[in-house]
Design an enzyme around this catalytic site. Structure first.
Site, short mmCIF file in Angstrom:
data_model
loop_
_atom_site.label_atom_id
_atom_site.label_comp_id
_atom_site.label_asym_id
_atom_site.label_seq_id
_atom_site.Cartn_x
_atom_site.Cartn_y
_atom_site.Cartn_z
N ASP A 1 -8.75 -3.29 -4.79
CA ASP A 1 -8.18 -2.29 -4.05
C ASP A 1 -7.39 -1.26 -4.83
O ASP A 1 -6.52 -1.45 -5.69
CB ASP A 1 -6.96 -3.19 -3.29
CG ASP A 1 -6.29 -2.51 -2.31
OD1 ASP A 1 -6.14 -1.27 -2.09
OD2 ASP A 1 -5.81 -3.18 -1.16
N SER B 1 -3.34 -3.71 5.81
CA SER B 1 -2.76 -2.41 5.18
C SER B 1 -1.43 -2.07 5.56
O SER B 1 -0.60 -2.99 5.37
CB SER B 1 -3.81 -1.16 5.44
OG SER B 1 -3.20 -0.30 4.60
N HIS C 1 -9.90 -2.55 -0.51
CA HIS C 1 -8.90 -2.51 0.38
C HIS C 1 -9.31 -2.77 1.84
O HIS C 1 -8.68 -3.25 2.69
CB HIS C 1 -8.27 -0.91 0.22
CG HIS C 1 -7.03 -0.91 0.97
ND1 HIS C 1 -5.83 -1.67 0.88
CD2 HIS C 1 -6.78 -0.07 2.29
CE1 HIS C 1 -4.88 -1.24 1.96
NE2 HIS C 1 -5.74 -0.27 2.71
#
Length: 310
Positions: free
Chosen positions: A225, A179, A257
């Site tokens: 995601d 991330s 994600h």
């Protein structure tokens, strides 16, 4: 010819007989040395001499998909109080010292995450022949540019001050992150072109273009995601990388994600192959990256330049 001449000639004088009896022994010795030389040339040790960074046995699909590789792993905790520039972490490393030094990888968690969210990668990668540093960031809300600097600070600690620095080849380093840590991975590679490999995992960054990168980069995104959608993050990251760079884009199928936060065979398989190929210059792993992997139950899409050049 020697055998024929012995049979055809009269009984030799004693001295001549001693010389002739030695000939089969010499021939056998020459044959033995030739075979020994051939075996040496074909042995893993000789191959390793061609590439001094090569570590571990020849890989197979099952060996890189396994939850543990060929190396036993030890770990050590690094307190945030003992470091500067990042938040401490855990170092995972091959226990053996008989194979020489290893390449090293620092891994950053994502927004609001701690090292526990990426901890599974530590022993999994280390058991394949790397020193791995899963880090905590200074705060859990640090942005990608800060996480990039922290990844580099962690590598500097690892190679210069850590208790395992003698096990590491400081010229063979890589970065990974999830991330915002993935965005930080790109920032770190931009700041330090000498890095050998970069792998952002469902990366997030407000900067979408990375034409400056000189580090072989594997961008991993997820088809489901919704936090860092591939259309606005991983895909433009990948497309903006120089066409001359060794690069690849892996989009995970039926993934989110947060897929990189738990043990995942596809992420591990291609991360190991990428790190081996570019940190260790180990072309034995090229077979898993080229030709381009085809879509499957776990791969939505894979793009890349093949064959790799560096």
């Amino acid at each position: 010819m020697h055998q024929h001449s012995i049979n055809a000639s009269p009984a030799p004088a004693p001295a001549e007989g001693r010389r002739r009896r030695r000939r089969p022994v010499v021939a056998a010795l020459v044959a033995f040395l030739a075979v020994a030389g051939l075996n040496t040339a074909m042995s893993p040790g000789a191959q390793a001499a061609d590439n001094p960074y090569e570590r571990g046995p020849a890989p197979t699909t099952s060996s890189i998909e396994a939850t543990r590789g060929p190396y036993a792993v030890s770990q050590t905790s690094v307190s945030s109080l003992s470091v500067t520039g990042f938040g401490g972490g855990t170092i995972y490393y091959p226990t053996t010292t008989s194979d020489g030094t290893f390449g090293a990888v620092a891994i950053s968690p994502g927004f609001t995450g701690t090292q526990s969210s990426i901890a599974w990668l530590g022993p999994r990668l280390a058991s394949q022949g790397f020193v791995v540093f899963t880090i905590d960031t200074i705060t859990t809300v640090d942005q990608p540019d800060s996480r990039g600097r922290q990844l580099l600070a962690a590598l500097d600690h690892l190679t210069q001050r850590s208790t395992v620095r003698g096990r590491i080849d400081s010229t063979r380093l890589g970065v990974m992150g999830h991330s915002m840590g993935g965005g930080g991975t790109l920032e770190a590679a931009k700041s330090r072109p000498s890095l050998q490999a970069a792998i952002p995992l469902t990366g997030w960054n407000t900067d979408k273009t990375w034409p400056e990168l000189r580090t072989p980069t594997l961008v991993i995104g997820a088809d489901g995601d919704t936090i860092a959608p591939v259309a606005t993050h991983s895909e433009p990251f990948y497309e903006s990388l120089p066409s001359t760079l060794d690069k690849a884009y892996l989009e995970l199928n039926n993934a989110s994600h947060f897929t990189p936060n738990t043990s995942d065979t596809t992420i591990a398989k291609y991360s190991i192959s990428w790190l081996k190929r570019f940190i260790d210059n180990d072309t034995r792993y090229e077979q898993f990256l080229c030709p381009i992997p085809r879509p499957s139950l776990t791969i939505e899409e894979y793009r890349g330049n093949c064959p790799h050049t560096s």
